[in-house]
Design an enzyme around this catalytic site. Structure first.
Site, short mmCIF file in Angstrom:
data_model
loop_
_atom_site.label_atom_id
_atom_site.label_comp_id
_atom_site.label_asym_id
_atom_site.label_seq_id
_atom_site.Cartn_x
_atom_site.Cartn_y
_atom_site.Cartn_z
N ARG A 28 -3.27 2.06 -14.59
CA ARG A 28 -2.81 4.52 -15.15
C ARG A 28 -1.82 4.13 -14.50
O ARG A 28 -1.56 5.76 -14.46
CB ARG A 28 -4.51 4.49 -14.77
CG ARG A 28 -4.08 4.74 -13.57
CD ARG A 28 -5.83 5.22 -12.95
NE ARG A 28 -5.76 5.37 -11.32
CZ ARG A 28 -7.10 6.06 -10.89
NH1 ARG A 28 -7.24 6.81 -11.67
NH2 ARG A 28 -7.13 5.62 -9.70
N GLY A 33 0.32 -2.42 -8.40
CA GLY A 33 -1.17 -1.74 -7.23
C GLY A 33 -0.50 -0.91 -6.03
O GLY A 33 0.83 -0.83 -5.71
N THR A 34 -0.83 -0.43 -5.32
CA THR A 34 -1.31 -0.20 -3.59
C THR A 34 -0.31 -1.01 -2.93
O THR A 34 0.72 -0.84 -2.33
CB THR A 34 -2.49 -0.53 -2.85
OG1 THR A 34 -3.33 0.66 -4.09
CG2 THR A 34 -2.42 0.69 -1.83
N LYS A 44 6.32 -3.44 4.56
CA LYS A 44 7.20 -4.20 5.15
C LYS A 44 8.66 -4.29 4.88
O LYS A 44 9.83 -4.13 6.04
CB LYS A 44 6.75 -5.64 4.61
CG LYS A 44 5.71 -5.94 5.73
CD LYS A 44 4.55 -5.13 5.13
CE LYS A 44 3.81 -4.87 6.38
NZ LYS A 44 2.45 -4.23 6.09
N GLY A 266 -8.32 4.89 7.48
CA GLY A 266 -9.21 3.51 6.82
C GLY A 266 -8.94 3.85 4.82
O GLY A 266 -8.35 5.05 4.79
N ARG A 267 -9.48 3.30 4.09
CA ARG A 267 -9.70 3.01 3.54
C ARG A 267 -10.81 3.65 2.41
O ARG A 267 -11.44 2.33 2.91
CB ARG A 267 -8.49 2.28 2.35
CG ARG A 267 -7.03 2.60 2.77
CD ARG A 267 -6.13 1.25 1.97
NE ARG A 267 -5.61 1.23 0.68
CZ ARG A 267 -5.05 2.30 0.47
NH1 ARG A 267 -4.79 3.42 0.89
NH2 ARG A 267 -5.54 2.24 -0.63
N ASP A 307 -9.86 -5.05 -3.51
CA ASP A 307 -10.50 -3.87 -2.57
C ASP A 307 -11.62 -3.47 -3.02
O ASP A 307 -12.63 -2.95 -2.07
CB ASP A 307 -9.27 -2.89 -2.17
CG ASP A 307 -8.80 -2.95 -1.34
OD1 ASP A 307 -8.24 -4.53 -0.92
OD2 ASP A 307 -7.77 -2.18 -0.85
N ALA A 315 -4.33 -8.47 0.28
CA ALA A 315 -4.09 -8.75 -0.72
C ALA A 315 -4.00 -9.84 -1.38
O ALA A 315 -4.38 -10.03 -2.36
CB ALA A 315 -2.14 -7.88 -0.90
N HIS A 439 11.90 -28.69 17.05
CA HIS A 439 12.71 -27.72 18.19
C HIS A 439 14.11 -26.99 18.41
O HIS A 439 14.48 -28.01 17.25
CB HIS A 439 12.74 -29.20 19.42
CG HIS A 439 13.08 -27.87 20.92
ND1 HIS A 439 12.02 -27.29 21.36
CD2 HIS A 439 14.29 -28.10 21.76
CE1 HIS A 439 12.83 -26.93 22.10
NE2 HIS A 439 13.90 -27.27 22.26
#
Ligand SMILES: Cc1cc2nc3c(=O)[nH]c(=O)nc-3n(C[C@H](O)[C@H](O)[C@H](O)COP(=O)(O)OP(=O)(O)OC[C@H]3O[C@@H](n4cnc5c(N)ncnc54)[C@H](O)[C@@H]3O)c2cc1C
Length: 460
Positions: A28, A33-34, A44, A266-267, A307, A315, A439
Site C-alpha cells: 500500500r 517496507g519500513t 545506516k 518501541g514498535r 515483525d 529485517a 592480519h
C-alpha cells in the site's frame, strides 16, 4: 498472495515466484517496507555520513585538522537516493521473478479472498482470490499517550530520518536501539541531545558491560541521559520549542525544553489493516500473529512473517521467515530451524550479538566457558583509532560447542557473522581458534577470544 512488500513480504514473493507459484504482492505504500524506506537503510546511510563528518573533525591525534560543514538537506537528498535505488531494485527483482505487483491496501473478505482498496480518489477496489496467503504487514512506532507524532514538534523515527535541518536541541524519549542510533547521528551532526529513559540504563536487553561501552561513548559525544523517568506531557512554547515534562517513580516531575522531541519507545505489529475477523484469526495479547515452525498461522493456508509474527523485529529475521513461508506454500519441506538469529546495533561503537549470553547458557543447563579479547589489544582496532569494546565468546565447557557471542566495538555488526556461522555449523571453540584469520583485522579478535576461553590467548 503476499500482503506487504517489506523484507518479509518481498522475499516471500520472489521465492514463491522462483518456485513456480503464481504470486501476487500487494503493497500500500512503498516496496521495501519500513526497512528500506524508513528504517535500516536510511538510518545506516545517515550514520555513515555523520561518521565521515565526525571522524574528520576529531582526527587531530592522527594529524588531521578539519572542520567539515554539514548540509543536512544535501545529506538527506543523498540518503533518499540510496533508498530510491534500493526500492526500485526490489520492484524490478519482483518483476523479473514474475511476481504480479498490485498497489493498494489488502483486507481479507474470507479465507480465499482479499479486497484490495487502491490508493487515491476514484481508484476503487478489486478482489483477488488465493490458495495461500502470507501476511507481512510489519510494524509501526508506538505512540506515547499525549505524544501523537506530528512530524514537527513530536517526531517518530521516520520523521527523524527525513530532517532537513539539524535541531539545535533534541529530546529523545527512549534509549532502545532506535533511540540510541538516532541520538548518536544527531549528536555527531551538532545537536545537543538529551535522552530520557524509564529504565536505568541504555539498550535494555543487552548485558550491562556491553551497553555501558555504548553509553560512555555517547556521553563523550555530549549526549545527556536521564534514567528512571517517563515522558508524561508536553506543551508548545511561544518561541516554537517544546517543553516536555517527565515523571520519575515517585511522580517527581522534571522539565526539558528542546527544539524537537523524538519518541522512540518501541514498535507494534500492524494487524488492524487486514480484516482478520473475516478469517477467524486473533492476534496474541502482544498483538502479534502466532505461527509455527513453517510460519503458518492457526489458519493452515495463511502464513505470517516478519515483525507482525513476533520478536525479534529485525529485517533478516523477516527475510528468513519469508523464504520459509513461500517454500512451505509451494509444498517444500521447509522449516525455521535456525540455531540463532544475530542482532546488531549501529551505535558508536557497534554491537553485534548472536546466540546465548553466559547467563542464558547457564539457565539453559550448560556449563558455560567464556573467552574475551579486549579491542585495546587488537592491532587493527588501534590503527582505526579505536580502543573501546571487546569480543566475548560463550561456549559449552563439556563439548566446546560455541553457544553465543557479544561483540561491542568497531564493525561488530560485521564480525558477528562469523560466530553466527559457527553456531549454525555446530563449530567448537577450537575450530575458531584453529582457523587462520587475516592480519591485521578485527576478526583476529574473535579468534583470540576463542583461544582465551581455552587459556591460550597470545595477545592478552
Ligand atoms: C529506524 C529503524 C531502524 C531499523 N534498523 C534496523 C537494522 O539496522 N537492522 C534490522 O534488521 N532491522 C532494523 N529495523 C527493523 C526493520 O525495519 C523491520 O524489522 C523490518 O522492516 C520488518 O520487515 P517486515 O517485512 O516484517 O515489515 P515492514 O518492513 O514494516 O513492511 C510491511 C509492509 O506492509 C505494508 N502493509 C501494511 N498493511 C498492509 C495492507 N493491509 N495491505 C498492503 N500493504 C500493507 C506496509 O506499507 C509496509 O510496506 C529498523 C527499524 C527502524 C524503524
Amino acid at each position: 498472495m503476499v500482503i506487504g512488500g517489506g523484507p518479509g513480504g518481498y522475499v516471500a514473493a520472489i521465492r514463491g515466484a522462483q518456485l513456480g507459484v503464481e504470486t501476487t504482492l500487494v503493497e500500500r505504500d512503498a516496496y521495501g517496507g519500513t526497512c528500506l524506506n524508513h528504517g535500516c537503510i536510511p538510518s545506516k546511510a545517515l550514520i555513515s555520513a555523520a561518521d565521515i563528518a565526525h571522524d574528520a573533525k576529531t582526527a587531530e591525534s592522527m594529524g588531521i585538522f578539519a572542520d567539515p560543514a554539514v548540509d543536512m538537506a544535501g545529506m538527506t537528498e543523498w540518503k533518499d537516493g540510496v533508498v530510491t535505488r534500493l526500492t526500485r531494485g526490489v520492484e524490478s527483482l519482483c518483476k523479473s521473478a514474475g511476481v504480479n505487483l498490485v498497489e493498494g491496501t489488502a483486507e481479507f473478505v474470507d479465507e480465499e479472498t482479499v479486497r484490495v482498496a487502491h490508493g487515491g480518489e476514484g481508484q476503487g477496489s478489486g478482489t483477488i482470490t488465493f490458495e495461500h496467503a502470507v501476511i507481512a504487514t510489519g510494524s509501526r512506532p508506538i505512540e506515547v499517550p499525549g505524544f501523537e507524532f506530528d512530524g514537527e514538534a513530536i517526531l517518530s523515527s521516520r520523521d527523524a530520518l527525513a530532517l532537513e535541518t539539524v535541531p539545535e536541541e533534541l529530546l529523545v524519549v527512549g534509549a532502545g536501539y532506535i533511540g540510541m542510533e538516532l541520538s548518536t547521528v544527531l549528536a555527531k551532526l551538532g545537536a545537543n541531545v538529551t535522552v530520557v529513559e524509564m529504565l536505568d540504563d541504555v539498550l535494555p536487553g543487552y548485558e550491562s558491560d556491553v551497553a555501558g561501552v555504548v553509553r560512555e561513548r555517547a556521553e563523550s559525544l555530549g549526549i545527556d541521559f536521564a534514567f528512571g523517568e517517563a515522558a508524561n506531557e508536553w506543551e508548545a512554547l511561544d518561541d516554537g520549542r517544546v517543553r516536555v515534562t517527565t515523571v520519575d517513580a515517585d511522580d517527581e516531575p522534571t522539565e526539558y525544553n528542546a527544539e524537537r522531541c523524538l519518541v522512540a519507545v518501541g514498535r507494534e505489529p500492524v494487524t488492524d489493516t487486514l480484516g482478520l475477523n473475516a478469517i477467524g484469526l486473533d492476534p496474541t495479547d502482544d498483538g502479534f500473529l502466532a505461527t509455527d515452525e513453517q510460519a503458518r498461522t492457526d489458519v493452515e493456508h495463511i502464513f505470517a512473517v516478519g515483525d507482525v509474527a513476533g520478536e525479534p523485529m529485525l529485517a533478516h529475521k523477516a527475510m528468513a521467515e519469508g523464504e520459509v513461508a513461500a517454500e512451505a506454500a509451494a509444498g517444500e519441506p521447509a522449516a525455521l530451524d535456525q540455531q540463532a538469529i544475530p542482532a546488531a546495533v549501529f551505535t558508536d561503537p557497534e554491537i553485534g550479538t548472536v546466540g546465548m549470553t553466559e547467563a542464558e547458557a547457564d539457565d539453559a543447563g550448560f556449563d558455560p566457558v567464556v573467552g574475551e579479547m579486549p579491542m585495546r589489544a587488537s592491532g587493527r582496532a588501534l590503527t582505526l583509532s579505536e580502543r573501546e569494546g571487546f569480543v566475548r565468546l560463550v561456549a559449552d565447557a563439556e563439548t566446546d560447542f560455541v553457544l553465543g557471542a557479544q561483540i561491542v566495538g568497531p564493525e561488530a555488526a560485521e564480525l558477528i557473522a562469523e560466530v553466527g556461522l559457527a553456531i549454525e555449523m555446530g563449530a567448537r571453540l577450537e575450530d575458531i581458534a584453529g582457523t587462520v584469520h587475516t592480519h591485521p583485522t578485527l576478526s583476529e579478535a574473535v579468534q583470540e577470544a576463542a583461544k582465551a576461553a581455552h587459556g591460550e590467548a597470545i595477545h592478552t
